[in-house]
Design an enzyme around this catalytic site. Structure first.
Site, short mmCIF file in Angstrom:
data_model
loop_
_atom_site.label_atom_id
_atom_site.label_comp_id
_atom_site.label_asym_id
_atom_site.label_seq_id
_atom_site.Cartn_x
_atom_site.Cartn_y
_atom_site.Cartn_z
N SER A 136 -8.72 -11.97 -0.58
CA SER A 136 -7.98 -11.95 -1.85
C SER A 136 -7.70 -13.38 -2.28
O SER A 136 -7.65 -14.29 -1.43
CB SER A 136 -6.65 -11.22 -1.66
OG SER A 136 -5.79 -11.43 -2.76
N TYR A 150 0.46 -10.13 3.64
CA TYR A 150 -0.79 -10.05 2.87
C TYR A 150 -1.51 -11.42 2.79
O TYR A 150 -2.69 -11.49 3.16
CB TYR A 150 -0.51 -9.48 1.47
CG TYR A 150 -1.73 -9.05 0.71
CD1 TYR A 150 -2.38 -7.84 1.00
CD2 TYR A 150 -2.26 -9.84 -0.29
CE1 TYR A 150 -3.51 -7.45 0.30
CE2 TYR A 150 -3.39 -9.44 -1.00
CZ TYR A 150 -4.01 -8.25 -0.70
OH TYR A 150 -5.13 -7.86 -1.38
N1 LIG Z 1 -7.37 -4.60 -6.76
C1 LIG Z 1 -7.03 -5.88 -6.66
O1 LIG Z 1 -6.43 -6.46 -7.59
C2 LIG Z 1 -7.41 -6.66 -5.42
C3 LIG Z 1 -7.33 -8.05 -5.46
C4 LIG Z 1 -7.68 -8.78 -4.33
C5 LIG Z 1 -8.13 -8.15 -3.20
N2 LIG Z 1 -8.20 -6.78 -3.17
C6 LIG Z 1 -8.67 -6.15 -1.93
O2 LIG Z 1 -9.76 -5.30 -2.23
C7 LIG Z 1 -9.88 -4.31 -1.21
C8 LIG Z 1 -10.15 -2.97 -1.86
O3 LIG Z 1 -9.03 -2.59 -2.63
P1 LIG Z 1 -9.15 -1.91 -4.05
O4 LIG Z 1 -8.58 -2.86 -5.02
O5 LIG Z 1 -10.50 -1.37 -4.29
O6 LIG Z 1 -8.05 -0.75 -3.87
P2 LIG Z 1 -8.17 0.84 -3.85
O7 LIG Z 1 -8.84 1.33 -5.08
O8 LIG Z 1 -6.78 1.32 -3.56
O9 LIG Z 1 -9.11 1.15 -2.60
C9 LIG Z 1 -8.64 0.97 -1.28
C10 LIG Z 1 -9.61 1.64 -0.34
O10 LIG Z 1 -9.15 1.43 1.01
C11 LIG Z 1 -9.15 2.69 1.68
N3 LIG Z 1 -8.11 2.74 2.68
C12 LIG Z 1 -6.78 2.47 2.54
N4 LIG Z 1 -6.14 2.71 3.68
C13 LIG Z 1 -7.06 3.16 4.57
C14 LIG Z 1 -7.00 3.60 5.92
N5 LIG Z 1 -5.85 3.63 6.61
N6 LIG Z 1 -8.15 3.99 6.52
C15 LIG Z 1 -9.32 3.99 5.84
N7 LIG Z 1 -9.44 3.58 4.56
C16 LIG Z 1 -8.32 3.18 3.94
C17 LIG Z 1 -8.89 3.72 0.58
O11 LIG Z 1 -9.43 4.99 0.97
P3 LIG Z 1 -8.60 6.29 1.43
O12 LIG Z 1 -7.28 6.26 0.70
O13 LIG Z 1 -9.50 7.42 1.04
O14 LIG Z 1 -8.47 6.16 2.91
C18 LIG Z 1 -9.71 3.14 -0.56
O15 LIG Z 1 -11.04 3.55 -0.46
C19 LIG Z 1 -8.59 -4.38 -0.39
O16 LIG Z 1 -8.86 -5.00 0.84
C20 LIG Z 1 -7.67 -5.26 -1.24
O17 LIG Z 1 -6.74 -5.97 -0.45
C21 LIG Z 1 -7.85 -6.02 -4.25
#
Ligand SMILES: NC(=O)c1ccc[n+]([C@@H]2O[C@H](COP(=O)([O-])OP(=O)(O)OC[C@H]3O[C@@H](n4cnc5c(N)ncnc54)[C@H](OP(=O)(O)O)[C@@H]3O)[C@@H](O)[C@H]2O)c1
Length: 262
Positions: A136, A150
């Protein structure tokens, strides 16, 4: 990329689902990991129909260390690993349960390292591998109240990616840390910060597809740190090169807008 196989964690939503579609569009078979089996099954069906590749579903809680060997067993040989699953915990550290913080460290730190360790021997033996650890922009911040582990967890992924790249790049395995800013996914609904995030300026946001396209192509060129989007590149360059004493106050004031007290 025919005959290549990608293992993508957190594939049921957001950036992970976009990586799954992108990998399949390049001709890769995909193994999709998350907890929501039903959502993954729908995505796997969509991907197989659209791209004619094989898409398999692995249902696992990636906060659970006991689950990880099973994921590796079910995945089989992996050419491309996307360590993407994650979330954040907005409240102050003191207001949270240790079990929740421990689970966060598992999914952010231990699981990506274990999965990379598990797939690496096969990648090195075949002389080809791609690993993207989704960190991130927060990895470069000086931290703020709330989301306490985080920045530290995500900066672990940056340093881990750099070190592993130093070990294996010359043998054909490219390792990158992907450090996005604000991305339109389920992330903010999952941690209850949707209302706060709605205040963030529109031009700061990227779609998961924009993030994934840049990540995929720059990982293939061997870039170790990938910051998608010009606005993020400028912000992170400033954070990395200006003295922290100058940036800390502004970073904290901005970051604390997105805290939610539990
Ligand atoms: N969105 C942003 O602004 C942003 C910015 C910087 C970095 N990121 C990073 O990007 C990555 C993906 O996030 P996203 O933004 O795509 O969010 P998201 O749409 O909420 O997706 C998160 C994913 O992680 C899975 N997950 C969560 N807890 C889990 C667990 N205990 N076991 C297995 N799978 C799990 C969820 O699947 P299930 O709920 O089906 O398990 C979902 O597929 C993360 O690492 C986040 O820190 C996001």
């Amino acid at each position: 990329m025919a005959n290549k196989r990608a293992l993508i964690t957190g594939a049921s939503s957001g950036i992970g689902a976009s990586f799954a579609r992108h990998a399949a569009a390049q001709g890769c078979d995909v193994a999709l990991v998350a907890r929501r089996n039903d959502v993954l099954a729908v995505l796997a069906g969509e991907i197989e129909k659209a791209h004619g590749v094989r898409a398999s579903v692995i249902s696992a809680d990636l906060c659970s260390p006991e689950a990880i060997d099973g994921v590796l067993d079910q995945a089989g040989p992996v050419d491309i690993l996307i360590n993407n699953a994650g979330y954040s915990i907005p409240p102050l550290f003191e207001k949270t349960q240790w079990s929740a913080q421990r689970a966060f460290l598992e999914i952010t730190v231990m699981t990506p390292a274990r999965l990379a360790h598990g797939v690496l021997p096969g990648m090195l033996a075949r002389g080809y591998g791609r690993i993207i650890n989704v960190a991130s922009a927060a990895a470069f911040s000086s931290g703020a109240a709330g989301h306490t582990l985080y920045p530290g967890g995500k900066s672990f992924l940056v340093k881990f990616s750099q070190s592993l790249s130093a070990e294996v790049k010359a043998r054909g395995v490219f390792v990158s840390a992907l450090s996005p800013g604000f991305v339109q996914t389920g992330f903010h609904a999952a941690n209850g910060t949707q209302a706060q995030m709605a205040q963030a300026p529109r031009h700061f946001w990227q779609s998961p597809e924009q993030v994934v396209e840049e990540a995929w192509s720059r990982n293939a060129k061997g870039h170790e740190i990938i910051v998608p989007g010009l606005h993020n590149k400028i912000a992170i360059a400033l954070l990395r090169h200006l003295p922290e004493a100058w940036t800390q106050g502004m970073v904290r004031a901005q970051a604390e807008k997105y805290r939610v007290d539990g």
